[in-house]
Design a protein around this motif. Structure first.
Motif, PDB file in Angstrom:
ATOM      1  N   TYR A 292       0.840  -1.198   0.000  1.00 30.27           N
ATOM      2  CA  TYR A 292       0.000   0.000   0.000  1.00 30.27           C
ATOM      3  C   TYR A 292       0.874   1.246   0.000  1.00 30.27           C
ATOM      4  N   HIS A 293       0.563   2.179  -0.911  1.00 31.61           N
ATOM      5  CA  HIS A 293       1.300   3.433  -1.010  1.00 31.61           C
ATOM      6  C   HIS A 293       0.365   4.607  -0.781  1.00 31.61           C
ATOM      7  N   TYR A 294       0.801   5.496   0.075  1.00 30.73           N
ATOM      8  CA  TYR A 294       0.107   6.768   0.189  1.00 30.73           C
ATOM      9  C   TYR A 294       0.321   7.569  -1.094  1.00 30.73           C
ATOM     10  N   THR A 295      -0.596   8.475  -1.360  1.00 33.01           N
ATOM     11  CA  THR A 295      -0.397   9.450  -2.428  1.00 33.01           C
ATOM     12  C   THR A 295      -0.318  10.823  -1.793  1.00 33.01           C
ATOM     13  N   PRO A 296       0.829  11.466  -1.806  1.00 31.63           N
ATOM     14  CA  PRO A 296       0.955  12.744  -1.094  1.00 31.63           C
ATOM     15  C   PRO A 296       0.198  13.861  -1.787  1.00 31.63           C
ATOM     16  N   ALA A 297      -0.431  14.709  -1.002  1.00 29.08           N
ATOM     17  CA  ALA A 297      -1.027  15.934  -1.515  1.00 29.08           C
ATOM     18  C   ALA A 297       0.061  16.987  -1.623  1.00 29.08           C
ATOM     19  N   ARG A 298      -0.002  17.789  -2.668  1.00 31.41           N
ATOM     20  CA  ARG A 298       1.005  18.812  -2.880  1.00 31.41           C
ATOM     21  C   ARG A 298       0.334  20.185  -2.949  1.00 31.41           C
ATOM     22  N   GLY A 299       1.141  21.206  -2.816  1.00 34.29           N
ATOM     23  CA  GLY A 299       0.606  22.553  -2.893  1.00 34.29           C
ATOM     24  C   GLY A 299      -0.125  22.976  -1.637  1.00 34.29           C
ATOM     25  N   VAL A 300       0.289  22.473  -0.472  1.00 36.42           N
ATOM     26  CA  VAL A 300      -0.357  22.839   0.783  1.00 36.42           C
ATOM     27  C   VAL A 300       0.310  24.095   1.345  1.00 36.42           C
ATOM     28  N   ARG A 301      -0.494  25.072   1.716  1.00 37.49           N
ATOM     29  CA  ARG A 301       0.033  26.282   2.331  1.00 37.49           C
ATOM     30  C   ARG A 301      -0.478  26.362   3.755  1.00 37.49           C
ATOM     31  N   ILE A 302       0.415  26.565   4.695  1.00 39.36           N
ATOM     32  CA  ILE A 302       0.092  26.433   6.107  1.00 39.36           C
ATOM     33  C   ILE A 302       0.571  27.658   6.884  1.00 39.36           C
ATOM     34  N   GLU A 303      -0.228  28.043   7.876  1.00 40.65           N
ATOM     35  CA  GLU A 303       0.220  28.982   8.894  1.00 40.65           C
ATOM     36  C   GLU A 303       0.065  28.291  10.239  1.00 40.65           C
ATOM     37  N   CYS A 304       1.088  28.367  11.083  1.00 38.01           N
ATOM     38  CA  CYS A 304       1.010  27.682  12.359  1.00 38.01           C
ATOM     39  C   CYS A 304       1.803  28.450  13.416  1.00 38.01           C
ATOM     40  N   PRO A 305       1.574  28.163  14.694  1.00 35.33           N
ATOM     41  CA  PRO A 305       2.304  28.856  15.760  1.00 35.33           C
ATOM     42  C   PRO A 305       3.804  28.633  15.657  1.00 35.33           C
ATOM     43  N   LEU A 306       4.572  29.588  16.152  1.00 33.60           N
ATOM     44  CA  LEU A 306       6.023  29.456  16.114  1.00 33.60           C
ATOM     45  C   LEU A 306       6.527  28.441  17.128  1.00 33.60           C
ATOM     46  N   SER A 307       5.814  28.291  18.248  1.00 31.70           N
ATOM     47  CA  SER A 307       6.295  27.358  19.260  1.00 31.70           C
ATOM     48  C   SER A 307       5.123  26.756  20.007  1.00 31.70           C
ATOM     49  N   ILE A 308       5.396  25.624  20.634  1.00 28.39           N
ATOM     50  CA  ILE A 308       4.395  24.950  21.452  1.00 28.39           C
ATOM     51  C   ILE A 308       5.136  24.213  22.549  1.00 28.39           C
ATOM     52  N   HIS A 309       4.575  24.243  23.746  1.00 30.71           N
ATOM     53  CA  HIS A 309       5.225  23.566  24.855  1.00 30.71           C
ATOM     54  C   HIS A 309       5.087  22.058  24.704  1.00 30.71           C
ATOM     55  N   PRO A 310       6.142  21.292  24.977  1.00 28.84           N
ATOM     56  CA  PRO A 310       6.054  19.828  24.859  1.00 28.84           C
ATOM     57  C   PRO A 310       4.864  19.261  25.627  1.00 28.84           C
ATOM     58  N   GLY A 311       4.193  18.337  24.988  1.00 27.60           N
ATOM     59  CA  GLY A 311       3.016  17.724  25.574  1.00 27.60           C
ATOM     60  C   GLY A 311       1.733  18.441  25.213  1.00 27.60           C
ATOM     61  N   GLY A 312       1.846  19.656  24.684  1.00 31.04           N
ATOM     62  CA  GLY A 312       0.647  20.388  24.271  1.00 31.04           C
ATOM     63  C   GLY A 312       0.236  19.993  22.874  1.00 31.04           C
ATOM     64  N   GLU A 313      -0.787  20.614  22.384  1.00 33.02           N
ATOM     65  CA  GLU A 313      -1.230  20.354  21.028  1.00 33.02           C
ATOM     66  C   GLU A 313      -1.868  21.604  20.458  1.00 33.02           C
ATOM     67  N   PHE A 314      -1.844  21.705  19.134  1.00 28.94           N
ATOM     68  CA  PHE A 314      -2.461  22.855  18.486  1.00 28.94           C
ATOM     69  C   PHE A 314      -2.992  22.410  17.127  1.00 28.94           C
ATOM     70  N   PHE A 315      -3.829  23.252  16.555  1.00 34.87           N
ATOM     71  CA  PHE A 315      -4.416  22.960  15.260  1.00 34.87           C
ATOM     72  C   PHE A 315      -4.060  24.078  14.290  1.00 34.87           C
ATOM     73  N   VAL A 316      -3.771  23.699  13.069  1.00 37.27           N
ATOM     74  CA  VAL A 316      -3.544  24.688  12.024  1.00 37.27           C
ATOM     75  C   VAL A 316      -4.449  24.344  10.854  1.00 37.27           C
ATOM     76  N   HIS A 317      -4.801  25.333  10.085  1.00 37.13           N
ATOM     77  CA  HIS A 317      -5.692  25.132   8.949  1.00 37.13           C
ATOM     78  C   HIS A 317      -4.972  25.569   7.680  1.00 37.13           C
ATOM     79  N   GLY A 318      -5.042  24.762   6.650  1.00 32.79           N
ATOM     80  CA  GLY A 318      -4.418  25.119   5.395  1.00 32.79           C
ATOM     81  C   GLY A 318      -5.330  24.784   4.234  1.00 32.79           C
ATOM     82  N   PHE A 319      -4.889  25.105   3.038  1.00 34.89           N
ATOM     83  CA  PHE A 319      -5.688  24.779   1.867  1.00 34.89           C
ATOM     84  C   PHE A 319      -4.759  24.376   0.725  1.00 34.89           C
TER      85      PHE A 319
END
Length: 298
Positions: free
Chosen positions: A211-238
């Motif tokens: 089984y092979h994944y097919t990678p999506a290309r052309g993703v543009r992302i904005e996300c936080p610069l840092s996160i404390h270990p053990g935490g989590e965050f969400f980013v949205h892209g298109f």
């Protein structure tokens, strides 16, 4: 020369569709919907030293009620099965693989990374013959193995659904939720039945398909610069090209952690109903330090 696909009884005789009495190495073939009368719905191997790799045996049948080897019959000789798929072979003993003695001696076989789906018995080993196997996946099969012969096996034996893409349509690619994914062992085979690379992702897949994944290309992302270990965050892209994502595809991305690049295929989520949007969930499970994360498109 063996064609890549042998289908609908293109080669046929009273015994079997293919009868080999010499040494063969068969790699990347498909035996579909063949019919034999007495032995070997797809193939009859006799008194050779044969290797079958990345081959699919599906919907073959033997017509005589006392026939042997609904998928493959090994009569004498030595046979090695590596990364093969047996599905829905019927008639006679309704076995995926059957080992019997020939006039010159018993059969010996080794099988690694085999899918057996929809049979009465996976391996049927007659008295005097010998089979060893490991890394096997059985599905909808009454008996994993049987017969009065000698059988030995390893510890990597599984029961689950291979989740073929479209078995009635003769499409035996496994899909993302398959029980065969990443459960195989290294048998020295670096490709699958379509010459795609093995292993892919975190391990070898059982069966003829990797089984092979097919990678999506052309993703543009904005996300936080840092996160404390053990935490989590969400980013949205298109996606720049909305058709990059299709059902049963996964998203790949690279994570740059302090100059070290990490490959993360597993914590990305998208809606197949809305392929123009994608949400990434990234968890840092490290401890003790704060790290800077930069998400880069693949």
């Amino acid at each position: 020369i063996i064609p890549k696909e042998i289908k609908v009884s293109q080669l046929k005789n009273l015994e079997s569709n293919l009868v080999f009495a010499v040494d063969r190495n068969i790699d990347g073939n498909r035996f579909f919907s063949n019919t034999a009368e007495f032995a070997g719905g797809a193939i009859f191997l006799e008194d050779g030293e044969d290797t079958l790799v990345n081959t699919i045996f599906a919907l073959n049948r033997v017509t005589d009620a006392a026939a042997h080897g609904s998928g493959a019959l090994c009569s004498g000789g030595t046979t090695t099965f590596l990364h093969n798929t047996f599905a829905g072979n019927t008639g006679g003993t309704c076995s995926a693989v059957e080992l019997v003695s020939s006039l010159t001696g018993p059969a010996t076989a080794t099988a690694l990374n085999t899918i057996v789906s929809d049979h009465d018995v996976g391996y049927l080993v007659a008295a005097g013959s010998t089979l060893s196997f490991d890394y096997a996946l059985w599905h909808d099969t009454v008996w994993d193995y049987g017969g009065a012969g000698t059988v030995s096996f390893g510890t990597h034996l599984f029961h689950g659904d291979p989740l073929f893409r479209d078995a009635p349509g003769l499409d035996f690619h496994i899909t993302s939720g398959s029980a065969a994914r990443d459960m195989g062992g290294d048998a020295g085979i670096d490709h699958d039945f379509e010459d795609q690379l093995r292993p892919w992702d975190s391990g070898y897949d059982i069966g003829a398909d990797e089984y092979h994944y097919t990678p999506a290309r052309g993703v543009r992302i904005e996300c936080p610069l840092s996160i404390h270990p053990g935490g989590e965050f969400f980013v949205h892209g298109f996606l720049i090209n909305d058709l990059a994502l299709q059902p049963d595809m996964a998203v790949f991305f690279l994570l740059d952690i302090g100059g070290d690049y990490w490959f993360w295929p597993s914590w990305s989520h998208y809606s197949a109903a809305d392929p123009s949007s994608i949400d990434f969930e990234i968890r840092d499970v490290a401890s003790g330090v704060t790290r800077v994360y930069v998400l880069k498109p693949f």
